[in-house]
Scaffold this motif. Structure first.
Motif, short mmCIF file in Angstrom:
data_model
loop_
_atom_site.label_atom_id
_atom_site.label_comp_id
_atom_site.label_asym_id
_atom_site.label_seq_id
_atom_site.Cartn_x
_atom_site.Cartn_y
_atom_site.Cartn_z
N VAL A 1 -0.37 2.82 7.11
CA VAL A 1 -1.45 2.66 8.09
C VAL A 1 -2.28 1.44 7.77
O VAL A 1 -2.64 0.65 8.64
CB VAL A 1 -2.32 3.95 8.11
CG1 VAL A 1 -3.55 3.74 9.00
CG2 VAL A 1 -1.52 5.13 8.57
N VAL A 2 -2.59 1.25 6.50
CA VAL A 2 -3.37 0.07 6.10
C VAL A 2 -2.58 -1.19 6.41
O VAL A 2 -3.13 -2.19 6.90
CB VAL A 2 -3.73 0.16 4.59
CG1 VAL A 2 -4.35 -1.13 4.09
CG2 VAL A 2 -4.65 1.34 4.33
N PHE A 3 -1.29 -1.17 6.15
CA PHE A 3 -0.44 -2.33 6.43
C PHE A 3 -0.39 -2.61 7.93
O PHE A 3 -0.44 -3.76 8.36
CB PHE A 3 0.96 -2.07 5.85
CG PHE A 3 1.84 -3.26 5.92
CD1 PHE A 3 2.85 -3.34 6.88
CD2 PHE A 3 1.68 -4.34 5.07
CE1 PHE A 3 3.66 -4.43 6.96
CE2 PHE A 3 2.48 -5.43 5.15
CZ PHE A 3 3.49 -5.50 6.09
N ALA A 4 -0.33 -1.59 8.76
CA ALA A 4 -0.29 -1.76 10.21
C ALA A 4 -1.60 -2.33 10.74
O ALA A 4 -1.62 -3.18 11.64
CB ALA A 4 0.03 -0.42 10.89
N VAL A 5 -2.73 -1.88 10.17
CA VAL A 5 -4.05 -2.41 10.59
C VAL A 5 -4.15 -3.88 10.23
O VAL A 5 -4.66 -4.69 11.00
CB VAL A 5 -5.18 -1.56 9.96
CG1 VAL A 5 -6.52 -2.23 10.16
CG2 VAL A 5 -5.18 -0.16 10.52
N MET A 6 -3.66 -4.25 9.08
CA MET A 6 -3.71 -5.66 8.66
C MET A 6 -2.85 -6.53 9.57
O MET A 6 -3.22 -7.65 9.91
CB MET A 6 -3.26 -5.80 7.20
CG MET A 6 -4.31 -5.30 6.23
SD MET A 6 -3.86 -5.35 4.49
CE MET A 6 -2.89 -6.75 4.28
N LEU A 7 -1.70 -6.01 9.99
CA LEU A 7 -0.85 -6.78 10.89
C LEU A 7 -1.49 -6.94 12.26
O LEU A 7 -1.36 -7.98 12.91
CB LEU A 7 0.51 -6.10 11.04
CG LEU A 7 1.49 -6.32 9.88
CD1 LEU A 7 2.76 -5.51 10.12
CD2 LEU A 7 1.83 -7.78 9.74
N GLN A 8 -2.20 -5.93 12.75
CA GLN A 8 -2.86 -6.04 14.04
C GLN A 8 -3.99 -7.06 14.00
O GLN A 8 -4.24 -7.77 14.97
CB GLN A 8 -3.39 -4.67 14.47
CG GLN A 8 -2.33 -3.74 14.97
CD GLN A 8 -2.91 -2.41 15.42
OE1 GLN A 8 -4.09 -2.13 15.17
NE2 GLN A 8 -2.10 -1.61 16.10
N GLN A 9 -4.68 -7.15 12.88
CA GLN A 9 -5.77 -8.13 12.77
C GLN A 9 -5.22 -9.54 12.66
O GLN A 9 -5.82 -10.49 13.12
CB GLN A 9 -6.64 -7.80 11.56
CG GLN A 9 -7.46 -6.56 11.75
CD GLN A 9 -8.30 -6.23 10.52
OE1 GLN A 9 -8.16 -6.86 9.49
NE2 GLN A 9 -9.16 -5.23 10.66
#
Length: 174
Positions: free
Chosen positions: A4-12
């Motif tokens: 989830v943290v990795f997905a949030v970083m990719l979206q930003q």
């Protein structure tokens, strides 16, 4: 959780419009109003400036005449602009203001694209080779009494040029 943290970083990191396919309208930054240029009256120049523009520039930019806070370059630029405005085509080439368009001429007769703009290039002047000389100062006794010092100079190479004065050849001899 790590995913989830990795997905949030990719979206930003990814730009939002490209990721969703939506068009985003941006309002342009406000444009600053253009500066208004005020027409300035060019001061009149005396008739002597029309007759001798170089002398007028020297007189106006003399350290005794110009303002203390005005540099020589600023004074020359100001005076040259005044002269250019009043004299037009009669202005000598040496007094053209900085930044004035230069007349361009063809540099070579055969090449129509080669241009020479500005002052034409000067041909190299032949330099006079100075010859090293050896000089001696010697005292000589004067007929009236006393001593006079004379200086004799000769070329170091030993070759003496006949430059002692005017010579006239009569009958093939000096």
């Amino acid at each position: 959780m790590l995913a989830v943290v990795f997905a949030v970083m990719l979206q930003q990191a990814a730009p939002l419009p490209a990721a969703t396919g939506q068009v985003v309208w941006e309002t342009p930054a406000p444009v600053a109003p253009a500066e208004v240029v005020v027409a300035v009256d060019i001061p009149a120049i005396p008739d002597s400036a029309r007759a001798d523009p170089y002398g007028y520039e020297r007189a106006e930019c003399s350290p005794l005449i110009r303002k203390a806070e005005e540099s020589l370059e600023a004074c020359q630029a100001r005076v040259r602009m005044m002269l250019a405005a009043h004299l037009g085509d009669a202005l000598p080439a040496g007094l053209t203001p900085a930044g004035a368009p230069d007349e361009c001429q063809q540099e070579a007769a055969g090449d129509r694209y080669a241009l020479q703009c500005g002052a034409p290039a000067r041909a190299d002047r032949p330099t006079a080779a100075l010859e090293e000389r050896s000089c001696e100062t010697r005292p000589r006794v004067q007929p009236q009494g006393g001593v006079a010092w004379t200086e004799e100079c000769r070329p170091v190479s030993g070759v003496r040029a006949d430059d002692d004065g005017l010579r006239v050849r009569l009958g093939g001899q000096d």
